[in-house]
Design an enzyme around this catalytic site. Sequence first.
Site, PDB file in Angstrom:
ATOM      1  N   ASP A  22       0.850  -1.207   0.000  1.00  0.00           N
ATOM      2  CA  ASP A  22       0.000   0.000   0.000  1.00  0.00           C
ATOM      3  C   ASP A  22       0.883   1.253   0.000  1.00  0.00           C
ATOM      4  O   ASP A  22       0.910   2.001   0.973  1.00  0.00           O
ATOM      5  CB  ASP A  22      -0.954  -0.007   1.211  1.00  0.00           C
ATOM      6  CG  ASP A  22      -0.231  -0.047   2.553  1.00  0.00           C
ATOM      7  OD1 ASP A  22       0.892  -0.587   2.614  1.00  0.00           O
ATOM      8  OD2 ASP A  22      -0.786   0.474   3.547  1.00  0.00           O
ATOM      9  N   HIS A  48       9.410  -0.368   8.634  1.00  0.00           N
ATOM     10  CA  HIS A  48       8.600  -1.574   8.845  1.00  0.00           C
ATOM     11  C   HIS A  48       8.685  -2.565   7.676  1.00  0.00           C
ATOM     12  O   HIS A  48       9.030  -3.738   7.852  1.00  0.00           O
ATOM     13  CB  HIS A  48       7.128  -1.179   8.981  1.00  0.00           C
ATOM     14  CG  HIS A  48       6.799  -0.281  10.105  1.00  0.00           C
ATOM     15  ND1 HIS A  48       6.799  -0.678  11.419  1.00  0.00           N
ATOM     16  CD2 HIS A  48       6.422   1.033  10.120  1.00  0.00           C
ATOM     17  CE1 HIS A  48       6.423   0.325  12.191  1.00  0.00           C
ATOM     18  NE2 HIS A  48       6.187   1.369  11.431  1.00  0.00           N
TER      19      HIS A  48
HETATM   20  C1  BDR Z   1       2.474  -0.608   8.648  1.00  0.00           C
HETATM   21  O1  BDR Z   1       1.420   0.321   8.407  1.00  0.00           O
HETATM   22  C2  BDR Z   1       1.757   1.170   7.348  1.00  0.00           C
HETATM   23  O2  BDR Z   1       1.674   2.489   7.731  1.00  0.00           O
HETATM   24  C3  BDR Z   1       3.177   0.901   6.982  1.00  0.00           C
HETATM   25  O3  BDR Z   1       3.378   1.001   5.577  1.00  0.00           O
HETATM   26  C4  BDR Z   1       3.432  -0.480   7.489  1.00  0.00           C
HETATM   27  O4  BDR Z   1       3.131  -1.458   6.519  1.00  0.00           O
HETATM   28  C5  BDR Z   1       3.085  -0.314   9.997  1.00  0.00           C
HETATM   29  O5  BDR Z   1       2.144  -0.502  11.012  1.00  0.00           O
HETATM   30 CA    CA Z   2       2.774  -0.832   4.175  1.00  0.00          CA
END
Ligand code: BDR
Ligand code: CA
Length: 319
Positions: A9, A241
């Site tokens: 995303d 992340h």
């Molecule tokens: C996840 O949520 C999204 O904001 C980031 O892309 C990551 O995949 C972290 O909680």
């Molecule tokens: Ca993400």
Amino acid sequence: MHKVIFDTDPGVDDAMALLFLHRHPEIDLVGITTTVGNAPIDITTRNALFLAQAWSIEAPIAQGFGEKFDAGRRNGPWPTFIHGDNGLGNISIPETISRKADPRAAHQFIIDTVRANPGEITLVAVGRMTNLALALKADPEIATLVKDVVIMGGAFDVPGNVTPTAEANIHGDPEAADLVLTAPWRVTVVGLDVTMQTVMMRSDLAKLAKAGGAHVTLLNDLSQFYIDFYNHRVGDGMVIHDSCACVYVVRPDLFKTRSGAMRVVCGGIADGMTIQKPDVKTFPPGEWDGHPSQSACIGIDADAVLGLIRSVLVEGKAA
Ligand code: BDR
Ligand code: CA
């Protein structure tokens, strides 16, 4: 060679993960599927097309489902304060992008690609789990044909990031995540337990941009807004992340895992919470019984992960 479908995303940390997958010499990125989370589906798909064009990524891009797996749930507000109004840190993005999406829906693209490459595809999912759940619902047998599933999501022994108990990718579509975690395939969950320890400093990324040319300069530019958000939480840097999940594919030895069945709380004040029943503990009969043991990442060599990302982003080498 690892054949990967990247379900994403984009999303600032998604963008770094995409460039890592594209540049890693042992990864064959066979498809990109878009999901919802950091922005609505038309924006995340536009961003994937934009990044693929800018970085000359040839893999087909299929748009995912823009709603939640459970038709009774509605999309909430988007995290524009983290990823910007356009999902990529408010950098300027051309109005028209010549790269076009694959005509298939993301879940159908996943099914077709898995069936064409039995036992070979690793699904790396770093947004909501909606597309994976839809693929399982339409064709449950794919669970036996996928090589591995690696997801960024969840929080086991640490607090969540959208509620005290839930992480964003799981909280965004809890029913989808529960189906994915209980399906008969092998899932590794790279959640906040380890990703929150993995911070790329602003100054580091700036150095990488100098050394890595236009690709990394674009990544550096689009990351500034996100770094500003994380600044007072982790120092002057960004939590990477989604790249952690991608690193797991090639270097699982940099992580410590715990095995056990996993469920997602669906509803109530702990909506979206991930809970593992460790294999080494016994409990009376319950909701975890009869589900496969999956791996939760509970430890990470963050310095080594960051070092690998640096070398792959700049040199395309797995030094
Ligand atoms: C996840 O949520 C999204 O904001 C980031 O892309 C990551 O995949 C972290 O909680
Ligand atoms: Ca993400």
